[in-house]
Design an enzyme around this catalytic site. Structure first.
Site, PDB file in Angstrom:
ATOM      1  N   LEU A 197       0.840  -1.199   0.000  1.00  0.00           N
ATOM      2  CA  LEU A 197       0.000   0.000   0.000  1.00  0.00           C
ATOM      3  C   LEU A 197       0.874   1.247   0.000  1.00  0.00           C
ATOM      4  O   LEU A 197       1.821   1.355   0.782  1.00  0.00           O
ATOM      5  CB  LEU A 197      -0.889   0.006   1.244  1.00  0.00           C
ATOM      6  CG  LEU A 197      -1.848  -1.177   1.341  1.00  0.00           C
ATOM      7  CD1 LEU A 197      -2.653  -1.095   2.618  1.00  0.00           C
ATOM      8  CD2 LEU A 197      -2.772  -1.232   0.133  1.00  0.00           C
ATOM      9  N   ASP A 221       8.087  10.013   7.709  1.00  0.00           N
ATOM     10  CA  ASP A 221       9.107  10.816   7.016  1.00  0.00           C
ATOM     11  C   ASP A 221       8.610  12.204   6.638  1.00  0.00           C
ATOM     12  O   ASP A 221       9.306  12.956   5.958  1.00  0.00           O
ATOM     13  CB  ASP A 221       9.607  10.089   5.768  1.00  0.00           C
ATOM     14  CG  ASP A 221       8.520   9.917   4.722  1.00  0.00           C
ATOM     15  OD1 ASP A 221       7.344  10.221   5.024  1.00  0.00           O
ATOM     16  OD2 ASP A 221       8.829   9.479   3.599  1.00  0.00           O
ATOM     17  N   ASN A 223       6.759  13.212   4.474  1.00  0.00           N
ATOM     18  CA  ASN A 223       6.756  13.416   3.026  1.00  0.00           C
ATOM     19  C   ASN A 223       8.128  13.736   2.420  1.00  0.00           C
ATOM     20  O   ASN A 223       8.213  14.298   1.336  1.00  0.00           O
ATOM     21  CB  ASN A 223       5.762  14.527   2.662  1.00  0.00           C
ATOM     22  CG  ASN A 223       5.044  14.200   1.362  1.00  0.00           C
ATOM     23  OD1 ASN A 223       4.935  13.037   0.989  1.00  0.00           O
ATOM     24  ND2 ASN A 223       4.597  15.214   0.665  1.00  0.00           N
ATOM     25  N   VAL A 257      -1.086  11.322   2.145  1.00  0.00           N
ATOM     26  CA  VAL A 257      -0.254  10.395   2.900  1.00  0.00           C
ATOM     27  C   VAL A 257      -0.759  10.306   4.339  1.00  0.00           C
ATOM     28  O   VAL A 257      -0.807  11.303   5.048  1.00  0.00           O
ATOM     29  CB  VAL A 257       1.228  10.823   2.885  1.00  0.00           C
ATOM     30  CG1 VAL A 257       2.083   9.797   3.609  1.00  0.00           C
ATOM     31  CG2 VAL A 257       1.707  11.002   1.455  1.00  0.00           C
TER      32      VAL A 257
END
Ligand code: SAH
Length: 321
Positions: A197, A221, A223, A257
Site C-alpha cells: 500500500l 518521514d 513526506n 499520505v
C-alpha cells in the site's frame, strides 16, 4: 519516646488459618496444575486425531466436529505486514512516533471485531531499541503479532510459503483467481497475493481480500521520501495500491499520505462495513476535510497527516503495558 508499636497482627482462628494455608498451597502449585491440565487436553486432542485418522470416531464425535466447523469465525483471514525496513531513514523523534503508531495499530487490531494477523518485518536498529525500552518490551507480548528480523521477502521464501493467509480461518477466498493458485513458481504465486500500500500508486484499492497480504510501510518521514515504498515494491516485483481517497472524499486530493495506524484502522473498518466512504470518514480527522485545500496548496497536491501522529504523545505505548 517509645518505639512505634509493631502493627498488630490479629490472631487468626484455626479455620481461617487453615484456609490461608490452603490458599498458599494452591498458589504455589498453580503453574504446575495448569501445565498438567494443558498436557491432558493436548493428549485428548491427539487421541481424537488418531482415531479420526483410523476412521474410528463415533457419530457423536463427528457431529460435534461438524458443529464446530459451521461456527462463524470472527476472523477476516487477511494479513497485514508492516515493513520496518526504514530504520536508517528516520530521525530519532520519527522513530518514536513510528513506535507510537505501531502501538495504536496493535491496540486497534486487538479491539476490532475482525482483526488481521499482524507481522512486523525487518525489526532492527533504533526501532527495536525503542520498542525494547517501552514498558518492559511490551511488544513481545502482543498477541496475534509476529516480529521478523528478516525482510518481507520471507513471505515468499522458505517455510512461510505454506502458511497462506486465510488458510487457518476457514474462509474460502471468494476472489482467488485461477492464476493465483495455479502458477508453477510458488514464490511467484505468493507474490501475486501481496499488495504494497502506498499513496504513490497509480492503482486504487477496490476491496480487501482474505487471501491477500497487505504491506504498510513502517516509516514516518513527513513526506521527505516520495515514491520510497513504491520503488521498493517495484523492485520486489509486487503489486501496489493506494487507498481510494480521491474517489470517496471529494474535498481531499487523491494523493494523501496517512500514518501507519490510520491506514490500518481504515482497513479494519472496511472489513467491518465493506464501505470505503464510511471507513475513510471514520478514521481521517474531520478538520482535515475542512482544511484540505489549504494544506494542499502548501504541499502541492498532497496533504500530509503524519504531523498528527507526531503531535500525539508517546502515551500510546505506555498505555499498552
Ligand atoms: N514516504 C512514505 C510514506 C509513509 S506513510 C512512502 O513512500 O510511502 C506510511 C505508510 O502508510 C506508507 O508507506 C503506506 O504503506 C501507507 N499509506 C499512507 N497513505 C496511504 C494512502 N493514501 N494509500 C495507501 N497507503 C498509504
Amino acid at each position: 519516646m517509645d518505639s512505634p508499636a509493631a502493627p498488630a497482627t490479629p490472631a487468626l482462628s484455626k479455620s481461617a488459618q487453615k484456609r490461608a494455608e490452603r490458599k498458599e498451597r494452591l498458589a504455589a502449585t498453580k503453574l504446575e496444575r495448569r501445565a498438567k491440565e494443558k498436557a491432558a487436553k493436548k493428549e485428548k486432542k491427539r487421541i481424537k486425531a488418531e482415531k479420526r485418522a483410523a476412521g474410528e470416531l463415533d457419530s457423536a464425535d463427528e457431529a460435534e466436529r461438524e458443529r464446530n466447523k459451521k461456527k462463524p469465525k470472527l476472523e477476516f483471514g487477511g494479513r497485514v505486514l508492516i515493513d520496518l525496513g526504514f530504520d536508517d531513514k528516520m530521525l530519532d523523534k520519527e522513530i518514536n512516533s513510528l513506535c507510537s503508531q505501531l502501538a495504536y495499530t496493535y491496540s486497534a487490531n486487538r479491539q476490532a471485531s475482525f482483526p488481521f494477523s499482524l507481522i512486523c518485518s525487518s525489526l532492527n536498529g533504533r526501532t527495536r531499541d525503542r520498542l525494547e525500552a517501552n514498558s518492559d518490551a511490551a511488544y513481545k507480548r502482543w498477541v496475534n503479532t509476529e516480529w521478523w528480523e528478516e525482510g518481507y521477502e520471507r513471505l515468499w521464501s522458505g517455510d512461510v510459503l505454506s502458511v497462506e493467509p486465510g488458510a487457518e480461518s476457514g474462509n474460502v477466498p471468494e476472489n482467488s483467481s485461477p492464476e493465483t493458485s495455479a502458477t508453477a513458481d510458488p514464490a511467484q504465486s505468493v507474490k501475486q497475493s501481496i499488495v504494497y500500500l502506498t499513496a504513490d500508486s497509480e492503482e486504487e484499492l477496490t476491496e480487501l481480500r482474505p487471501n491477500e497480504t497487505y504491506i504498510i510501510g513502517g516509516i514516518v518521514d513527513r513526506n521527505r521520501y516520495k515514491n520510497l515504498c513504491l520503488g521498493k515494491a517495484k523492485e520486489s516485483d509486487i503489486r501496489t495500491a493506494a487507498l481510494p481517497i480521491g474517489r470517496y472524499l471529494e474535498n481531499l486530493p487523491t494523493r494523501k499520505v496517512l500514518t501507519v495506524n490510520q491506514v490500518f484502522e481504515i482497513m479494519l473498518k472496511w472489513v467491518e462495513t465493506r464501505d470505503w466512504e464510511t471507513s475513510l470518514y471514520a478514521v481521517i480527522p474531520k478538520r482535515k476535510f475542512l482544511s484540505g485545500g489549504k494544506n494542499g496548496e502548501k504541499e502541492g497536491s498532497t496533504v500530509v497527516t503524519e504531523e498528527d501522529a507526531l503531535a500525539q504523545s508517546e502515551v500510546a505505548i505506555e498505555s499498552e503495558a
